[in-house]
Design a protein around this motif. Structure first.
Motif, PDB file in Angstrom:
ATOM      1  N   GLU A  55       0.920  -0.975   0.196  1.00 32.85           N
ATOM      2  CA  GLU A  55      -0.107  -0.092  -0.031  1.00 32.85           C
ATOM      3  C   GLU A  55       0.853   1.225  -0.220  1.00 32.85           C
ATOM      4  N   ILE A  56       1.910   1.356   0.750  1.00 31.87           N
ATOM      5  CA  ILE A  56       3.093   2.228   0.559  1.00 31.87           C
ATOM      6  C   ILE A  56       4.373   1.578   0.488  1.00 31.87           C
ATOM      7  N   GLN A  57       4.844   2.116  -0.479  1.00 32.43           N
ATOM      8  CA  GLN A  57       6.208   1.387  -0.898  1.00 32.43           C
ATOM      9  C   GLN A  57       7.468   1.678  -0.262  1.00 32.43           C
ATOM     10  N   THR A  58       7.431   3.001   0.314  1.00 32.34           N
ATOM     11  CA  THR A  58       8.911   3.263   0.781  1.00 32.34           C
ATOM     12  C   THR A  58       9.762   2.539   1.754  1.00 32.34           C
ATOM     13  N   MET A  59       9.134   1.708   2.557  1.00 32.41           N
ATOM     14  CA  MET A  59       9.906   0.685   3.280  1.00 32.41           C
ATOM     15  C   MET A  59      10.396  -0.343   2.655  1.00 32.41           C
ATOM     16  N   PRO A  60       9.502  -1.418   2.051  1.00 27.96           N
ATOM     17  CA  PRO A  60       9.976  -2.471   1.211  1.00 27.96           C
ATOM     18  C   PRO A  60      10.974  -1.964  -0.057  1.00 27.96           C
ATOM     19  N   GLU A  61      10.562  -0.656  -0.446  1.00 24.83           N
ATOM     20  CA  GLU A  61      11.378  -0.221  -1.546  1.00 24.83           C
ATOM     21  C   GLU A  61      12.768   0.145  -1.191  1.00 24.83           C
ATOM     22  N   SER A  62      13.069   0.605   0.062  1.00 25.23           N
ATOM     23  CA  SER A  62      14.280   0.896   0.550  1.00 25.23           C
ATOM     24  C   SER A  62      15.131  -0.353   0.716  1.00 25.23           C
TER      25      SER A  62
ATOM     26  N   GLN B 202      15.778  -1.643  -3.362  1.00 24.11           N
ATOM     27  CA  GLN B 202      16.843  -0.969  -3.750  1.00 24.11           C
ATOM     28  C   GLN B 202      18.388  -1.350  -3.347  1.00 24.11           C
ATOM     29  N   GLN B 203      18.461  -1.523  -2.258  1.00 28.90           N
ATOM     30  CA  GLN B 203      19.747  -2.292  -1.661  1.00 28.90           C
ATOM     31  C   GLN B 203      20.054  -3.652  -1.944  1.00 28.90           C
ATOM     32  N   GLN B 204      19.075  -4.213  -2.618  1.00 31.05           N
ATOM     33  CA  GLN B 204      19.360  -5.597  -3.045  1.00 31.05           C
ATOM     34  C   GLN B 204      19.646  -6.530  -1.806  1.00 31.05           C
ATOM     35  N   LEU B 205      18.598  -6.173  -0.865  1.00 37.95           N
ATOM     36  CA  LEU B 205      18.766  -7.112   0.424  1.00 37.95           C
ATOM     37  C   LEU B 205      17.975  -8.286   0.522  1.00 37.95           C
ATOM     38  N   PRO B 206      16.664  -8.220  -0.106  1.00 32.17           N
ATOM     39  CA  PRO B 206      15.512  -9.235  -0.006  1.00 32.17           C
ATOM     40  C   PRO B 206      16.055 -10.351  -0.955  1.00 32.17           C
ATOM     41  N   THR B 207      16.084 -11.473  -0.489  1.00 33.25           N
ATOM     42  CA  THR B 207      16.201 -12.918  -1.323  1.00 33.25           C
ATOM     43  C   THR B 207      15.076 -13.106  -2.269  1.00 33.25           C
ATOM     44  N   TYR B 208      13.931 -12.856  -1.472  1.00 24.19           N
ATOM     45  CA  TYR B 208      12.398 -12.812  -2.082  1.00 24.19           C
ATOM     46  C   TYR B 208      11.695 -11.616  -1.895  1.00 24.19           C
ATOM     47  N   ILE B 209      11.182 -11.329  -3.128  1.00 22.59           N
ATOM     48  CA  ILE B 209      10.074 -10.163  -3.156  1.00 22.59           C
ATOM     49  C   ILE B 209       8.841 -10.664  -3.489  1.00 22.59           C
ATOM     50  N   LEU B 210       7.800 -10.717  -2.640  1.00 24.90           N
ATOM     51  CA  LEU B 210       6.720 -11.418  -2.754  1.00 24.90           C
ATOM     52  C   LEU B 210       5.441 -10.664  -2.583  1.00 24.90           C
ATOM     53  N   LYS B 211       4.422 -11.208  -3.022  1.00 26.06           N
ATOM     54  CA  LYS B 211       2.853 -10.646  -2.821  1.00 26.06           C
ATOM     55  C   LYS B 211       2.530 -11.300  -1.372  1.00 26.06           C
ATOM     56  N   THR B 212       1.314 -10.779  -0.489  1.00 23.97           N
ATOM     57  CA  THR B 212       1.221 -11.612   0.397  1.00 23.97           C
ATOM     58  C   THR B 212       0.867 -13.024   0.379  1.00 23.97           C
ATOM     59  N   GLU B 213       0.175 -13.370  -0.442  1.00 29.33           N
ATOM     60  CA  GLU B 213      -0.385 -14.718  -0.705  1.00 29.33           C
ATOM     61  C   GLU B 213       0.730 -15.668  -0.796  1.00 29.33           C
ATOM     62  N   ASP B 214       1.994 -15.207  -1.445  1.00 25.96           N
ATOM     63  CA  ASP B 214       3.070 -16.100  -1.814  1.00 25.96           C
ATOM     64  C   ASP B 214       3.886 -15.913  -0.408  1.00 25.96           C
ATOM     65  N   ILE B 215       4.048 -14.870   0.368  1.00 24.73           N
ATOM     66  CA  ILE B 215       4.624 -14.870   1.552  1.00 24.73           C
ATOM     67  C   ILE B 215       4.054 -15.860   2.411  1.00 24.73           C
TER      68      ILE B 215
END
Lengths: 189, 279
Positions: free
Chosen positions: A156-163, A166-179
């Motif tokens: 809903e608000i992207q700032t936090m996951p986007e940050s 951008q630093q390429q920290l997550p192993t996975y980027i997922l929607k809620t159902e996939d989380i």
């Protein structure tokens, strides 16, 4: 994925619906403790735990200082305290200064949990309007923690996951159902 | 926060630092909770511009005045005026109100840090007309922090939180009566008359015995920085410093259930963490 000892979820504005969907989907025999560090109004001490419990299969508690981390429970960082992990398997609280205007701060929860649990921690960053969590994720990543970010199309608000993306920290980027699928799959490991 | 992954502090180095402070200067942080202590050490590295804990130890070893400063930076904890207004309402309506006809109320703020809880208490006592008969001790391990507390000077930015907490107390009084804003608008100073019955005293809660007996002890969000053993020991000290029928207040998410002295107390308010000493 690995066998995790703890799942730590950080979120702020726009994360509430996602958290409740995750909690509602967890099976009653889910065997990894879940820790929630969600930004909340500091002067409203009660109510949040109750609302989450209404949706959650597992019992949601706001831990007191020195509470032991156990499977079958969801631990919600209390209002106006930071929530830390200790090396003896307990939780501790702190009234140290706010970080990014937040207490509880996601940075500090991710820092202390990843220091203790390293690659045995799964960290998840959901929707949020500031960058609290970024520094914690940088430290967690360096310690081998697996990180998931909520997908930007969905957040809903992207700032936090986007940050953290951008630093390429997550192993996975997922929607809620996939989380949810990913977390539930952990229960079988 | 340290962002350099290569400098992640090991348990060994943290323990080494604790041992150094104890053996060289007698400051005992060996039973502090690890996570918050580690964060304070990281803060110290930044504060003293040290590249490593060993460098930090060398600096403090060579200069005793840095040791006192280090203790301040380790223990300093931001608190706020009237933190948890519902606690202060309970304290006023169900504890302090019991002393209306007593000749004296003896209160100890154990580990008072920069003094916000002391001024909160004094303002409430003043509103209740009880301040004149209060005998208050406010103690801390660090003399610089105590001097700050005694001065009653706080940054003006603290005022927003103070005001919003004060409004939630549901009192007819006006906060503005109790402080003055500095001419440069950067600080506020609480009226000296508020602390006319307060004795600020250097005391190490971790290693010293209590020094008197009290009707009320406030030790809120102090023991969260200690491990189990130290909590237990400090609770002994506090329990021994309370009269039978006296009251103990701890932080809203603290508990004494694990301490051996817990049996000496009965909760007056489970929600606000106020206990009555029954033996």
């Amino acid at each position: 994925m690995e066998r995790f000892k703890v799942i730590v979820i950080g979120g702020s504005a726009g994360s509430f619906q996602v958290v409740t969907r995750i909690l509602a989907a967890l099976p009653a025999n889910f065997n990894i403790p879940v820790v929630l560090c969600l930004h909340r109004l500091k002067h409203i001490r009660s109510g949040f735990e109750e609302v989450l419990n209404k949706k959650s299969t597992l019992k949601v508690i706001e831990p007191e200082d020195k509470t032991k981390l156990q499977k079958g429970y969801v631990y919600l960082a209390p209002a106006n305290y930071h929530l830390y992990a200790e090396i003896n398997g307990t939780l501790s609280l702190s009234t140290e200064e706010s970080v990014s205007f937040s207490r509880p701060s996601i940075d500090l929860t991710f820092d202390t949990f990843s220091y203790v649990y390293k690659n045995k921690m799964l960290g998840i960053i959901l929707s949020g309007a500031n960058r609290d969590g970024l520094n914690g994720c940088i430290l967690a990543k360096a310690r081998g923690t697996t990180l998931i970010a909520q997908s930007l199309e969905e957040a809903e608000i992207q700032t936090m996951p986007e940050s953290i993306i951008q630093q390429q920290l997550p192993t996975y980027i997922l929607k809620t159902e996939d989380i949810i699928k990913k977390i539930i799959a952990l229960n079988k490991l | 926060m340290l962002l350099n992954k290569d400098t992640d502090l090991s348990l060994t180095i943290i323990k080494q630092f604790q041992t150094f402070l104890f053996e060289k200067y007698g400051y005992d942080f060996r039973d502090y909770a690890l996570s918050s202590f580690k964060r304070r050490v990281e803060h110290l590295l930044f504060f003293f511009k040290s590249g490593s804990v060993n460098d930090l130890i060398r600096k403090i070893d060579a200069n005793p005045s840095l040791a006192e400063q280090a203790v301040k930076e380790i223990t300093v904890n931001t608190t706020e005026m009237f933190r948890d207004p519902s606690f202060w309402r309970k304290m006023r309506d169900e504890v302090l109100s019991q002393f209306v006809s007593s000749p004296v109320i003896r209160i100890w703020h154990a580990a008072c840090s920069s003094g916000e809880e002391v001024y909160s208490m004094c303002i409430i006592l003043q509103e209740m007309g009880l301040l004149d008969k209060a005998r208050i001790f406010a103690s801390d391990i660090n003399s610089e922090v105590l001097a700050n507390a005694k001065s009653g000077v706080y940054p003006i930015r603290s005022l927003d939180t103070t005001k919003s907490n004060f409004d939630r107390l549901g009192t007819s009084g006006k906060l503005e009566n109790y402080y003055k804003v500095s001419s440069d608008q950067t600080t506020i100073k609480y009226n000296e008359s508020l602390i006319k019955n307060v004795n600020f005293r250097k005391h190490n809660l971790v290693s010293e015995e209590g020094f008197s007996k009290f009707d009320i002890v406030l030790c809120r969000n102090v023991m969260i920085y200690f491990n189990f053993d130290l909590q237990d020991r400090v609770m002994d000290t506090i329990s021994n410093s309370l009269f039978k029928g006296g009251f103990l207040a701890i932080g809203s998410k603290e508990t004494i259930v694990w301490c051996s002295t817990a049996k000496d107390f009965q909760p007056l308010s489970v929600e606000e963490k106020i206990y009555k000493k029954i033996v």
